[in-house]
Design an enzyme around this catalytic site. Structure first.
Site, PDB file in Angstrom:
ATOM      1  CG  HIS A   1      -2.124  -0.924   0.986  1.00 25.16           C
ATOM      2  ND1 HIS A   1      -3.387  -0.654   1.449  1.00 25.16           N
ATOM      3  CD2 HIS A   1      -2.210  -2.128   0.357  1.00 25.16           C
ATOM      4  CE1 HIS A   1      -4.208  -1.648   1.121  1.00 25.16           C
ATOM      5  NE2 HIS A   1      -3.504  -2.554   0.464  1.00 25.16           N
TER       6      HIS A   1
ATOM      7  CG  HIS B   1      -5.099 -11.802  -2.337  1.00 19.76           C
ATOM      8  ND1 HIS B   1      -6.290 -11.514  -2.966  1.00 19.76           N
ATOM      9  CD2 HIS B   1      -4.678 -10.621  -1.799  1.00 19.76           C
ATOM     10  CE1 HIS B   1      -6.572 -10.235  -2.821  1.00 19.76           C
ATOM     11  NE2 HIS B   1      -5.606  -9.665  -2.122  1.00 19.76           N
TER      12      HIS B   1
END
Length: 738
Positions: A105, A267
């Site tokens: 991020h 993920h």
């Protein structure tokens, strides 16, 4: 007389009243932007000044980082990863997935159209990113790293540390990374960035009637890094989600394969957190929390407030059975189950295996013996439903080594995309391989020309018959492609002679087709005459030619000046140039050349500030350059707007003198929108034509103040000196070697 200290209750009351009064006064303050919202904002040109850096102007981060024992830092990070803290316990006893999200991020806000965002600067520490909905609880990740930052201090920036922590996390969970480069300096204030115009978090008013995302934005909703994981605007449509993914990841410079590798690789680790309804449990974000929170936000009042009660996105669960190990389980699960819509405990839409399959596969992150079904987001299902993504995920599933390498390279690109060329990389973990997205330029492989050579080369340039404005325009076109936001572009490499730059409208392609061959001939002929292994690149010749033209223009105006020149640039090849990647650098507006296309997403005056910001200019530098380039007749396509002089091609302060001349009356052109005409007040004769950029230096109070310095009788010499200094700065913006 005996004096007594105030009681604690009295002190508390006085503090309360003072705070209340201060808040009332602050709330009532009315700024200039309220009264005049259309006034040009110059603040982007005044950000990140050296005075805001507590390390001081002489601080050399590259030198400080070079003294760092990187192996020791990585070992310390690895210890932090598995040392769970009571105030924020680690999922599965390992902070690795948490730190990967932090690093992702930090870097993932990068966007190609203006080069803003990215990990450099460590902007995740500041608002708004620090308090974005998509960054919930990452404040804790940085607090977990504080002991590392505290230990090593100025030797490693927060910007580098966050990315390094992500890398070490991957390695500690069994993944082989592609490498790591330091070199990201820290910012000390929030970057002024257009993140969108919505007034509510997660709102979406950034698409036009065709559904196209506005430029230069990179995310689909306010406060998101990329896309809504539940689907566009929360609608669980995997194919629509795939379209959003392709658009947003493409705006981060990722192709389909890199996009799939990043999502599937990322993920593989960790879990989502949505144990409770955020609206009922989660408090204010860091920026809105009280001082007693000490910069931490999103306090959770439900259950423990962390661990199995953690609330982040509102989605809940893990994608794989082994969330702290590198495995193929994400792809195996994606294809191994039939997925159906469900809802998290927080009420958010996610997907689980149909018919209760896999209900007991995934261990709970905190409660021993408790197990769950794996989950997928709508954006995960998109990797299976979209035809292109399906081909890639199927191929990766069959070829784990290819998947691993693709994720390693995509992760490296994600975390290093905004650092510019490889020459800026620091540290022992820098990979040897040169990658096309790094805009590689050959290393200097010859002796550079000396003072005598430079003088001879200048003579050859002046004898070539190329006009002063042509040389100035060519040099500016080469150097002004630089972007300080992601360190791309610039004169080094001479990519002006290659596609796509040689065909950009702003660069006068027809003129380049005439000027560049002449400069190439000068270069080749001159190199034949050199001895001792010396050579000069075309990149150097282009810059030197611009400086030589300015010296000639100054002589014509009565000044004897020398424009500084440092040789050492090299010429890039077509094979080293990704045409599609460089295409986004094409200026849709360059106010320094009075060029504005219909594709510009900013009005002219704002485009001036944007371009000046990209060139890392101050207000005086911007002002001097505009005034100088106008009188040098350097407008794109030889336009005469703003050329306020009867001696174009001479370096003088005429632009400012004539702009500030009260004998000229200005009015809007009745025939050409966006243009202005200047008439003699007495005779009514047309004197000049101008764009809003030209006139802003007389109409904007702060810009006029600077223009008056250069337009004064004693401002002539100062203007010439300042113009040459600013010109030289632009020519050298990409010279990270000097």
């Amino acid at each position: 007389m005996k004096r007594t200290l105030p009681t604690l209750s009295a002190l508390a009351l006085s503090m309360s009243l003072a705070l209340a009064a201060g808040q009332t006064q602050a709330a009532e303050t009315t700024t200039n932007s309220y009264w005049w919202p259309e006034q040009l904002d110059l603040s982007p040109l005044r950000q990140h000044g050296s005075e805001s850096n507590p390390y001081g102007a002489d601080y050399d981060y590259a030198k400080a980082f070079g003294s760092l024992d990187l192996v020791a830092v990585k070992a310390d990070i690895k210890t932090v990863l598995t040392t769970s803290q009571d105030w924020w316990p680690a999922d599965y006893g390992h902070y690795g997935p948490f730190f990967i999200r932090m690093a992702w991020h930090s870097a993932g806000v990068y966007r190609i159209f203006d080069g803003r965002g990215g990990a450099s600067g460590g902007q995740q520490r500041f608002e708004p990113l620090n308090s974005w909905p998509d960054n919930v609880n990452l404040d804790k990740a940085r607090r977990l790293l504080w002991p590392i930052k505290q230990k090593y201090g100025s030797k490693i920036s927060w910007a580098d540390l966050m990315v390094l922590a992500g890398n070490v996390s991957l390695e500690s969970m069994g993944f082989k990374t592609f490498g790591f480069a330091g070199g990201r300096t820290d910012d000390w204030e929030a970057e002024r960035v257009d993140w969108g115009h919505e007034k509510k978090w997660l709102d979406n008013k950034r698409h036009n009637e065709k559904g196209e995302l506005a430029k230069p934005l990179g995310a689909t909703q306010m406060g998101l890094i990329y896309v809504n994981p539940e689907g566009p605007n929360g609608v669980p449509d995997p194919l629509a989600a795939a379209r959003d993914i392709r658009e947003t990841f493409g705006r981060m410079a990722m192709n389909d394969e890199e996009t799939v590798a990043l999502i599937a690789g990322g993920h593989t680790f960790g879990k989502a957190h949505g144990a409770h309804d955020p609206a009922k449990c989660v408090g204010a974000d860091p920026a809105a929390a009280g001082v007693e929170a000490q910069g931490l936000g999103w306090k959770n009042k439900c259950g423990k407030g962390h661990s199995e009660d953690t609330v982040t996105s509102g989605l809940e669960g893990a994608w794989s059975v082994s969330p702290t190990q590198w495995t193929m389980q994400y792809l195996d699960n994606l294809y191994g189950f039939e997925w159906v819509q469900s809802k998290s405990p927080a009420g958010h839409i996610q997907w689980i295996p149909a018919n209760g399959a896999g209900d007991n596969l995934v261990p709970d992150a905190h409660v021993a013996g408790k197990r769950h079904a794996p989950i997928m987001f709508t954006t995960d299902i998109a990797l299976k439903e979209d035809p292109s993504y399906r081909e890639i995920t199927s191929r990766f599933r069959k070829d784990p080594k290819a998947f691993e390498l693709a994720f390693a390279k995509a992760w490296f690109k994600l975390t290093h995309r905004d650092m510019g060329p490889k020459t800026r990389y620091l540290g022992s973990d820098v990979p040897a391989e040169a990658l096309i997205w790094q805009d590689p330029i050959p290393a200097l492989d010859h002796a550079v020309i000396d003072t005598n050579d430079i003088a001879a080369l200048k003579s050859a340039i002046l004898a070539s018959g190329i006009a002063v404005p042509e040389l100035v325009r060519t040099a500016w076109a080469s150097a002004a492609s630089f972007r300080g936001t992601d360190m791309r572009g610039g004169a080094n490499g001479a990519r002006l002679r290659l596609e796509p730059q040689r065909s950009w409208e702003v660069n006068n392609p027809e003129e380049l087709a005439k000027v560049l061959p002449k400069l190439e001939k000068i270069q080749k002929d001159f190199n034949k005459s050199l001895k001792g292994g010396k050579k000069v690149s075309l990149a150097d010749v282009i810059v030197l030619a611009g400086g030589t033209a300015i010296e000639q223009a100054a002589r014509s105006a009565g000044y004897s000046v020398t424009v500084p020149f440092t040789p050492g640039r090299m010429d890039a090849t077509t094979a080293q140039t990704d045409v599609s990647s460089f295409a986004v650098l094409e200026p849709k507006a360059d106010a320094f050349r009075n060029f504005f296309s219909e594709e510009s997403y900013l009005p002219p005056a704002e485009a001036l500030v944007e371009k000046a910001t990209q060139l890392t200019l101050s207000v005086p530098e911007m002002t001097a350059l505009v005034g100088g380039l106008r009188v040098l007749d350097a407008n794109s396509n030889k336009a005469k707007h703003g050329v306020f002089t009867d001696k174009p091609g001479n370096l003088s302060n005429d632009f400012f003198v004539n702009l500030l001349d009260m004998s000229t009356r200005w009015e809007k052109s009745p025939r050409e929108a966006g243009l202005y005409q200047g008439f003699d007040r007495q005779s009514g004769k047309l004197r000049w034509t101008a764009t809003p950029v030209d006139l802003i230096f007389g109409s904007h109070a702060e810009l006029r103040a600077v223009a008056e310095v250069y337009g004064a009788n004693d401002g002539k010499d100062r203007f010439v000196e300042d113009f040459i200094a600013a010109w030289t700065k632009v020519m050298n913006l990409d010279r990270f070697d000097i």
